[in-house]
Scaffold this motif. Structure first.
Motif, PDB file in Angstrom:
ATOM      1  N   LYS A   1      59.129  -9.826  32.737  1.00 42.73           N
ATOM      2  CA  LYS A   1      58.717  -9.052  31.093  1.00 42.73           C
ATOM      3  C   LYS A   1      58.270 -10.681  30.097  1.00 42.73           C
ATOM      4  O   LYS A   1      58.785 -11.535  29.866  1.00 42.73           O
ATOM      5  CB  LYS A   1      59.488  -8.895  30.736  1.00 42.73           C
ATOM      6  CG  LYS A   1      59.187  -7.729  29.052  1.00 42.73           C
ATOM      7  CD  LYS A   1      59.712  -7.888  28.015  1.00 42.73           C
ATOM      8  CE  LYS A   1      59.696  -6.819  26.823  1.00 42.73           C
ATOM      9  NZ  LYS A   1      58.581  -7.768  26.289  1.00 42.73           N
ATOM     10  N   ASP A   2      56.274 -10.462  30.278  1.00 45.48           N
ATOM     11  CA  ASP A   2      56.429 -11.223  29.304  1.00 45.48           C
ATOM     12  C   ASP A   2      56.881 -11.019  27.984  1.00 45.48           C
ATOM     13  O   ASP A   2      56.451 -10.042  27.873  1.00 45.48           O
ATOM     14  CB  ASP A   2      54.886 -11.501  29.693  1.00 45.48           C
ATOM     15  CG  ASP A   2      54.401 -12.663  29.160  1.00 45.48           C
ATOM     16  OD1 ASP A   2      55.494 -13.903  28.877  1.00 45.48           O
ATOM     17  OD2 ASP A   2      53.526 -13.511  29.580  1.00 45.48           O
TER      18      ASP A   2
ATOM     19  N   GLN B   1      60.310 -12.940  13.300  1.00 48.09           N
ATOM     20  CA  GLN B   1      59.772 -11.615  14.154  1.00 48.09           C
ATOM     21  C   GLN B   1      60.791 -11.548  15.513  1.00 48.09           C
ATOM     22  O   GLN B   1      61.663 -13.058  15.706  1.00 48.09           O
ATOM     23  CB  GLN B   1      58.432 -11.394  14.505  1.00 48.09           C
ATOM     24  CG  GLN B   1      57.898 -11.151  13.221  1.00 48.09           C
ATOM     25  CD  GLN B   1      56.596 -10.485  13.325  1.00 48.09           C
ATOM     26  OE1 GLN B   1      55.719 -11.623  14.705  1.00 48.09           O
ATOM     27  NE2 GLN B   1      55.417 -10.308  12.482  1.00 48.09           N
ATOM     28  N   ILE B   2      61.135 -10.673  16.387  1.00 50.02           N
ATOM     29  CA  ILE B   2      61.895 -11.108  17.605  1.00 50.02           C
ATOM     30  C   ILE B   2      60.831  -9.914  18.783  1.00 50.02           C
ATOM     31  O   ILE B   2      60.637  -9.418  18.554  1.00 50.02           O
ATOM     32  CB  ILE B   2      62.992 -10.169  16.772  1.00 50.02           C
ATOM     33  CG1 ILE B   2      64.321 -10.311  15.866  1.00 50.02           C
ATOM     34  CG2 ILE B   2      63.688 -10.087  18.585  1.00 50.02           C
ATOM     35  CD1 ILE B   2      65.104  -9.088  15.866  1.00 50.02           C
ATOM     36  N   ASP B   3      61.230 -10.958  19.600  1.00 48.34           N
ATOM     37  CA  ASP B   3      60.576 -11.170  20.884  1.00 48.34           C
ATOM     38  C   ASP B   3      61.127 -11.131  22.114  1.00 48.34           C
ATOM     39  O   ASP B   3      61.970 -11.850  21.945  1.00 48.34           O
ATOM     40  CB  ASP B   3      58.909 -11.112  21.443  1.00 48.34           C
ATOM     41  CG  ASP B   3      58.387 -10.625  22.719  1.00 48.34           C
ATOM     42  OD1 ASP B   3      58.514  -9.876  22.512  1.00 48.34           O
ATOM     43  OD2 ASP B   3      57.138 -10.985  21.814  1.00 48.34           O
ATOM     44  N   PHE B   4      61.055 -10.266  23.228  1.00 51.47           N
ATOM     45  CA  PHE B   4      61.886 -10.706  24.366  1.00 51.47           C
ATOM     46  C   PHE B   4      61.421 -10.988  25.670  1.00 51.47           C
ATOM     47  O   PHE B   4      59.763 -10.596  26.041  1.00 51.47           O
ATOM     48  CB  PHE B   4      63.061  -9.516  24.367  1.00 51.47           C
ATOM     49  CG  PHE B   4      63.884  -9.021  23.980  1.00 51.47           C
ATOM     50  CD1 PHE B   4      64.780  -9.974  23.650  1.00 51.47           C
ATOM     51  CD2 PHE B   4      63.661  -8.129  23.067  1.00 51.47           C
ATOM     52  CE1 PHE B   4      66.269  -9.568  23.005  1.00 51.47           C
ATOM     53  CE2 PHE B   4      64.429  -8.449  21.879  1.00 51.47           C
ATOM     54  CZ  PHE B   4      66.316  -8.442  21.752  1.00 51.47           C
ATOM     55  N   MET B   5      61.584 -12.702  26.193  1.00 52.76           N
ATOM     56  CA  MET B   5      61.372 -12.563  28.206  1.00 52.76           C
ATOM     57  C   MET B   5      61.584 -11.761  28.883  1.00 52.76           C
ATOM     58  O   MET B   5      63.640 -12.670  28.604  1.00 52.76           O
ATOM     59  CB  MET B   5      61.192 -14.008  27.760  1.00 52.76           C
ATOM     60  CG  MET B   5      58.926 -13.778  28.433  1.00 52.76           C
ATOM     61  SD  MET B   5      58.915 -15.394  27.664  1.00 52.76           S
ATOM     62  CE  MET B   5      57.743 -15.950  29.263  1.00 52.76           C
TER      63      MET B   5
ATOM     64  N   LEU C   1      62.804 -15.868  20.516  1.00 53.68           N
ATOM     65  CA  LEU C   1      62.293 -15.437  21.216  1.00 53.68           C
ATOM     66  C   LEU C   1      63.612 -15.467  22.309  1.00 53.68           C
ATOM     67  O   LEU C   1      64.054 -16.279  22.615  1.00 53.68           O
ATOM     68  CB  LEU C   1      61.112 -16.590  22.058  1.00 53.68           C
ATOM     69  CG  LEU C   1      61.167 -16.130  23.454  1.00 53.68           C
ATOM     70  CD1 LEU C   1      60.305 -14.250  23.940  1.00 53.68           C
ATOM     71  CD2 LEU C   1      60.011 -16.549  23.954  1.00 53.68           C
ATOM     72  N   GLY C   2      63.797 -14.033  22.824  1.00 48.19           N
ATOM     73  CA  GLY C   2      65.389 -14.226  23.618  1.00 48.19           C
ATOM     74  C   GLY C   2      65.151 -13.985  25.012  1.00 48.19           C
ATOM     75  O   GLY C   2      64.363 -13.395  25.222  1.00 48.19           O
ATOM     76  N   VAL C   3      65.928 -14.649  25.483  1.00 52.04           N
ATOM     77  CA  VAL C   3      66.151 -14.485  27.336  1.00 52.04           C
ATOM     78  C   VAL C   3      66.751 -13.055  27.806  1.00 52.04           C
ATOM     79  O   VAL C   3      67.926 -13.503  27.794  1.00 52.04           O
ATOM     80  CB  VAL C   3      65.779 -15.460  27.432  1.00 52.04           C
ATOM     81  CG1 VAL C   3      65.583 -15.605  29.408  1.00 52.04           C
ATOM     82  CG2 VAL C   3      65.369 -16.775  27.220  1.00 52.04           C
ATOM     83  N   LEU C   4      65.762 -11.986  28.305  1.00 55.37           N
ATOM     84  CA  LEU C   4      66.854 -11.057  28.604  1.00 55.37           C
ATOM     85  C   LEU C   4      67.740 -11.562  29.666  1.00 55.37           C
ATOM     86  O   LEU C   4      67.126 -12.120  30.629  1.00 55.37           O
ATOM     87  CB  LEU C   4      65.658  -9.165  28.981  1.00 55.37           C
ATOM     88  CG  LEU C   4      64.771  -9.478  27.442  1.00 55.37           C
ATOM     89  CD1 LEU C   4      64.317  -8.066  28.363  1.00 55.37           C
ATOM     90  CD2 LEU C   4      66.110  -8.725  27.306  1.00 55.37           C
ATOM     91  N   LYS C   5      69.229 -10.393  30.037  1.00 53.71           N
ATOM     92  CA  LYS C   5      69.192  -9.398  28.937  1.00 53.71           C
ATOM     93  C   LYS C   5      70.330 -10.208  28.442  1.00 53.71           C
ATOM     94  O   LYS C   5      71.295 -10.660  27.817  1.00 53.71           O
ATOM     95  CB  LYS C   5      69.912  -8.392  29.786  1.00 53.71           C
ATOM     96  CG  LYS C   5      69.260  -8.343  31.180  1.00 53.71           C
ATOM     97  CD  LYS C   5      69.867  -6.579  31.860  1.00 53.71           C
ATOM     98  CE  LYS C   5      69.224  -6.231  33.104  1.00 53.71           C
ATOM     99  NZ  LYS C   5      69.768  -5.628  34.091  1.00 53.71           N
ATOM    100  N   GLY C   6      70.753 -11.756  29.182  1.00 51.85           N
ATOM    101  CA  GLY C   6      72.371 -12.652  28.876  1.00 51.85           C
ATOM    102  C   GLY C   6      72.354 -12.572  27.245  1.00 51.85           C
ATOM    103  O   GLY C   6      73.198 -12.672  27.097  1.00 51.85           O
TER     104      GLY C   6
END
Ligand code: IMP
Ligand code: MG
Length: 175
Positions: free
Chosen positions: A83-84, A60-64, A38-43
């Motif tokens: 963004k959840d 799997q990859i997802d972003f918040m 779970l990546g924290v955008l954008k850094g």
């Protein structure tokens, strides 16, 4: 652009070597699990895409995306979700990927929020952790580098949305 950089703190080669090490460690620790990066955008984007390719497991990859309230450069700990993530958290082994932990307050909020959604586990992988700057915040389970208390840019980290594309971590020249 390079002239804005006072000095290189961590070279491209050092960053890449450490990311491969972290990938091997995570590969060992998460074998047979249900891994969601779970990546924290954008850094965290630049770090995450390299880290994901250094992990030899199904994942799997997802972003918040989150934002601190206010315009202060100091973290307030009051965070808004812009963004959840798209994925269900329930039963997943979540590894939150962060660019840098300063006060740790942003991360603290994210972890508290995820914990309410019944994941199997939640751990944190931070590329950088600033020394002596987490009075009430939260640490990381995987750390790329501990760095001094300076403002750094590159490898995803920005100043005014610039410098994210530098392949190394540098210290910005003071104006
Ligand atoms: P914290 O809540 O104080 O841990 O804030 C962490 C966030 O602040 C990071 O995700 C970065 O977006 C930003 N940040 C903190 N220190 C730096 C820095 O040295 N360079 C660039 N961004 C930073
Ligand atoms: Mg930032």
């Amino acid at each position: 652009m390079q002239t804005d950089i006072e000095s290189v703190l961590i070279s491209e080669e050092e960053v890449q070597r450490r990311v491969r090490e972290l990938g091997r460690q995570i590969t060992n620790d998460y074998a047979g699990r249900n891994l969601l990066l779970l990546g924290v955008l954008k850094g965290a984007v630049v770090f995450l895409v390299d880290l994901a390719r250094a992990i030899d497991l199904p994942l799997q990859i997802d972003f918040m995306a989150v934002s601190s309230y206010g315009v202060s450069t100091k973290s307030s700990g009051v965070v808004r979700i812009l963004k959840d993530l798209d994925s269900a958290v329930d039963g997943r082994d979540i590894l939150v990927v962060e660019d840098i932990i300063d006060t740790g307050l942003t991360l603290k909020y994210i972890l508290e929020n995820l914990a309410m959604r019944n994941p199997a586990s939640v751990k944190v992988c931070a590329l950088l952790v600033k020394e002596k700057s987490r009075p009430e915040g939260i640490g990381a389970d995987y750390v790329g580098f501990h760095i001094p208390n300076r403002f750094v840019v590159g490898y995803g980290l920005d100043y005014a949305e610039l410098y994210r594309n530098l392949p190394y971590i540098g210290i910005l020249r003071q104006a």
